[in-house]
Scaffold this motif. Sequence first.
Motif, PDB file in Angstrom:
ATOM      1  N   ALA A 367      -6.494  -5.010  -9.089  1.00 50.66           N
ATOM      2  CA  ALA A 367      -6.395  -4.498 -10.269  1.00 50.66           C
ATOM      3  C   ALA A 367      -4.904  -4.638 -10.612  1.00 50.66           C
ATOM      4  N   SER A 368      -4.627  -4.787 -11.958  1.00 46.62           N
ATOM      5  CA  SER A 368      -3.333  -5.080 -12.338  1.00 46.62           C
ATOM      6  C   SER A 368      -2.345  -3.635 -12.137  1.00 46.62           C
ATOM      7  N   THR A 369      -0.966  -3.795 -11.459  1.00 49.10           N
ATOM      8  CA  THR A 369      -0.427  -2.681 -11.178  1.00 49.10           C
ATOM      9  C   THR A 369       1.054  -2.391 -11.757  1.00 49.10           C
ATOM     10  N   TYR A 370       1.706  -1.530 -11.524  1.00 47.85           N
ATOM     11  CA  TYR A 370       3.290  -1.537 -11.998  1.00 47.85           C
ATOM     12  C   TYR A 370       4.051  -2.386 -10.932  1.00 47.85           C
ATOM     13  N   PHE A 371       5.361  -2.446 -11.121  1.00 49.44           N
ATOM     14  CA  PHE A 371       6.333  -3.349 -10.482  1.00 49.44           C
ATOM     15  C   PHE A 371       6.302  -2.564  -9.167  1.00 49.44           C
ATOM     16  N   PRO A 372       6.708  -3.306  -8.162  1.00 46.00           N
ATOM     17  CA  PRO A 372       6.712  -2.640  -6.679  1.00 46.00           C
ATOM     18  C   PRO A 372       7.866  -1.750  -6.683  1.00 46.00           C
ATOM     19  N   ILE A 373       7.805  -0.770  -5.838  1.00 46.96           N
ATOM     20  CA  ILE A 373       8.704   0.209  -5.305  1.00 46.96           C
ATOM     21  C   ILE A 373       9.737  -0.105  -4.213  1.00 46.96           C
ATOM     22  N   LYS A 374      10.734   0.669  -4.092  1.00 45.43           N
ATOM     23  CA  LYS A 374      11.673   0.689  -2.934  1.00 45.43           C
ATOM     24  C   LYS A 374      10.890   1.236  -1.597  1.00 45.43           C
ATOM     25  N   LEU A 375      11.214   0.371  -0.601  1.00 44.28           N
ATOM     26  CA  LEU A 375      10.665   1.112   0.594  1.00 44.28           C
ATOM     27  C   LEU A 375      11.369   2.134   1.160  1.00 44.28           C
ATOM     28  N   GLU A 376      10.404   3.214   1.562  1.00 49.28           N
ATOM     29  CA  GLU A 376      11.239   4.531   1.918  1.00 49.28           C
ATOM     30  C   GLU A 376      10.565   4.914   3.434  1.00 49.28           C
ATOM     31  N   ALA A 377      10.624   3.873   4.060  1.00 50.67           N
ATOM     32  CA  ALA A 377       9.842   3.931   5.488  1.00 50.67           C
ATOM     33  C   ALA A 377      10.982   4.832   6.567  1.00 50.67           C
ATOM     34  N   ASN A 378      12.211   4.765   6.251  1.00 53.50           N
ATOM     35  CA  ASN A 378      13.034   5.263   7.049  1.00 53.50           C
ATOM     36  C   ASN A 378      13.523   6.948   6.630  1.00 53.50           C
ATOM     37  N   ASN A 379      12.364   7.704   6.696  1.00 58.55           N
ATOM     38  CA  ASN A 379      12.503   8.902   6.060  1.00 58.55           C
ATOM     39  C   ASN A 379      12.270  10.178   7.045  1.00 58.55           C
ATOM     40  N   GLY A 380      11.970   9.813   8.223  1.00 51.95           N
ATOM     41  CA  GLY A 380      11.904  10.827   9.323  1.00 51.95           C
ATOM     42  C   GLY A 380      10.327  11.079   9.623  1.00 51.95           C
ATOM     43  N   LEU A 381       9.474  10.543   8.619  1.00 60.08           N
ATOM     44  CA  LEU A 381       8.149  10.723   8.836  1.00 60.08           C
ATOM     45  C   LEU A 381       7.556   9.726   9.721  1.00 60.08           C
ATOM     46  N   SER A 382       6.469  10.203  10.482  1.00 61.28           N
ATOM     47  CA  SER A 382       5.925   8.979  11.452  1.00 61.28           C
ATOM     48  C   SER A 382       4.424   8.672  11.068  1.00 61.28           C
ATOM     49  N   ASN A 383       3.856   7.516  11.469  1.00 57.35           N
ATOM     50  CA  ASN A 383       2.701   7.072  11.127  1.00 57.35           C
ATOM     51  C   ASN A 383       1.860   7.697  12.323  1.00 57.35           C
ATOM     52  N   LEU A 384       1.433   8.760  12.127  1.00 56.69           N
ATOM     53  CA  LEU A 384       0.783   9.396  13.130  1.00 56.69           C
ATOM     54  C   LEU A 384      -0.806   9.635  12.562  1.00 56.69           C
ATOM     55  N   ARG A 385      -1.771  10.130  13.409  1.00 57.33           N
ATOM     56  CA  ARG A 385      -3.121  10.159  12.790  1.00 57.33           C
ATOM     57  C   ARG A 385      -3.092  11.223  11.538  1.00 57.33           C
ATOM     58  N   GLY A 386      -3.844  10.836  10.658  1.00 59.05           N
ATOM     59  CA  GLY A 386      -4.069  11.576   9.367  1.00 59.05           C
ATOM     60  C   GLY A 386      -2.894  11.467   8.346  1.00 59.05           C
ATOM     61  N   THR A 387      -1.861  10.908   8.647  1.00 57.37           N
ATOM     62  CA  THR A 387      -0.920  10.452   7.611  1.00 57.37           C
ATOM     63  C   THR A 387      -1.189   9.480   6.629  1.00 57.37           C
ATOM     64  N   ILE A 388      -0.817   9.566   5.468  1.00 56.24           N
ATOM     65  CA  ILE A 388      -1.090   8.563   4.469  1.00 56.24           C
ATOM     66  C   ILE A 388       0.056   7.774   4.069  1.00 56.24           C
ATOM     67  N   ALA A 389       0.286   6.551   3.983  1.00 53.76           N
ATOM     68  CA  ALA A 389       1.392   5.436   3.744  1.00 53.76           C
ATOM     69  C   ALA A 389       0.924   4.362   2.886  1.00 53.76           C
ATOM     70  N   MET A 390       2.013   3.834   2.096  1.00 55.02           N
ATOM     71  CA  MET A 390       1.785   2.863   1.177  1.00 55.02           C
ATOM     72  C   MET A 390       1.790   1.437   1.977  1.00 55.02           C
ATOM     73  N   ALA A 391       0.644   0.582   1.531  1.00 58.07           N
ATOM     74  CA  ALA A 391       0.581  -0.654   1.746  1.00 58.07           C
ATOM     75  C   ALA A 391       1.685  -1.506   1.177  1.00 58.07           C
ATOM     76  N   ARG A 392       2.086  -2.815   2.054  1.00 56.96           N
ATOM     77  CA  ARG A 392       2.992  -3.621   1.287  1.00 56.96           C
ATOM     78  C   ARG A 392       2.835  -4.951   1.629  1.00 56.96           C
ATOM     79  N   MET A 393       3.456  -5.904   1.174  1.00 53.67           N
ATOM     80  CA  MET A 393       3.553  -7.392   1.701  1.00 53.67           C
ATOM     81  C   MET A 393       4.465  -7.452   2.801  1.00 53.67           C
ATOM     82  N   ASN A 394       4.842  -8.641   3.122  1.00 53.20           N
ATOM     83  CA  ASN A 394       5.816  -8.870   4.301  1.00 53.20           C
ATOM     84  C   ASN A 394       7.292  -8.310   4.007  1.00 53.20           C
TER      85      ASN A 394
END
Length: 467
Positions: A367-394
């Motif tokens: 589907a057509s999307t808006y422009f990509p956003i800035k990565l906010e991975a370094n925010n103290g939140l961890s990819n643990l079971r049940g968390t939701i995160a945004m997919a991205r390219m390389n």
Amino acid sequence: MNKKSIIASTLLAVTLGLGGCGGGDSSNTGTDVAALSGPPSAPPAQPAPSADVVTINASRNDYIIKTNAYGFSIVNKASSSDVTNLSSTQTTVKFNDFTVSLLAGNKSKTIDQKNLDSLIELYIAFFNRVPDAEGMIYWIGTIKEEGRTIEQLADNFYTSAINPEVSDITGYTASMSTEQFIRKIYKNVLGRDEVDQKGLEYWTKEIESGAKSRGNLIRDIINAAHGSKANNPEYAWVTDLLVNKVIVGKYFSIQLGLNYNTRNESILNGNAIAKLVSPTDTTAAKNGIGITDTALDLTLAKLIPQVMINTSMGNILVELDPIKAPITVTNFLRYTDIGFYSNKIFHRVISNFMIQGGGLTTSYVPASTYFPIKLEANNGLSNLRGTIAMARMNDDDTATSQFFINVVDNPFLNPSVNSSGYAVFGRVIAGLDVVDKIKVVPTERNKYGYTDAPKTTVLINSVTRAN
């Protein structure tokens, strides 16, 4: 295949789905890899508690309720260290004398404020009392979600008022004459013990001709009361009295979120408070409520945003974290609010890793999307079971609409020396069982070139705000 190799091949496959690019897998291209990113909370997601009521065996005045960036906390006045931080699902606090509905303030903002005032006026007209918070929340819901009008609700209120179980308190009965009914309205709405003959004749004709139901006649008399100040200076106080009763009603039910713990208390005590209102003063009535925590104003509270992901396999309730991932949450809600996620799919499912969707149609068309956003991975939140995160390219700043839900702890997706990581922006607080159902659906490499694609479509019917 060991865990590490599963992860490696998974990341390549995930890339295709998350970034919204075309089909294929890691054997076709090394540039299609779409990763994950997103913000919310670090603790593992758990199903929401079955009850949202916190019970405290004490008086309301023994505690202070405070709002904070994440919701509400309850502080014992006798010990400032005795603080209970409420979860987002704990929206009701029951004390020995009052029950506090913490959602009242935010719910009040979901309908036109004129309708909000009109609801309070119905409580005044039919019961001559301040409304309780839960009642207001219920009726607000019928307006917002069912499209009910104030006129329709007026008839509901009339039916409640003549209920034999409470008619001795309300003063309304099914057998009362038209004149008795009108005199009761004058007393409740206008604060007048007498009824002028001209008014009595006019309103009687409105009912007996069938032009108005009893419920809707009250709406007309309320509207007339608002015009008293302009039309007849002698009765200007009638308008002021009604306005002040609404002010006190809103203070009790919306700002403080109060309910008495029994129906009779609600009627009797609510009536006593309403009687303390005068055309020139609301202070006596507010003092009569007896709450010392007057700094609380639930209309100023900002609850943590939640969204409901409605899928073909069930509902998933997600709590977002705008504090730690403001850019990502804003982006996700932007797609949510325009209905973007309707009729999209979970296009990649890996049982020991994650489920990914939110960017492809049932025909696997991005589907057509808006422009990509800035990565906010370094925010103290961890990819643990049940968390939701945004997919991205390389590349880091490439997330658009696609998201994934971690079905196991995936610490390797967090920022590290060798990776920018994937930004977590929320967590599942209800419906983790639905996530677990989705993660085990049979998958295949489909005709569109996607690997780990469900053999039977897992549809995202919609994503909508839940609060």
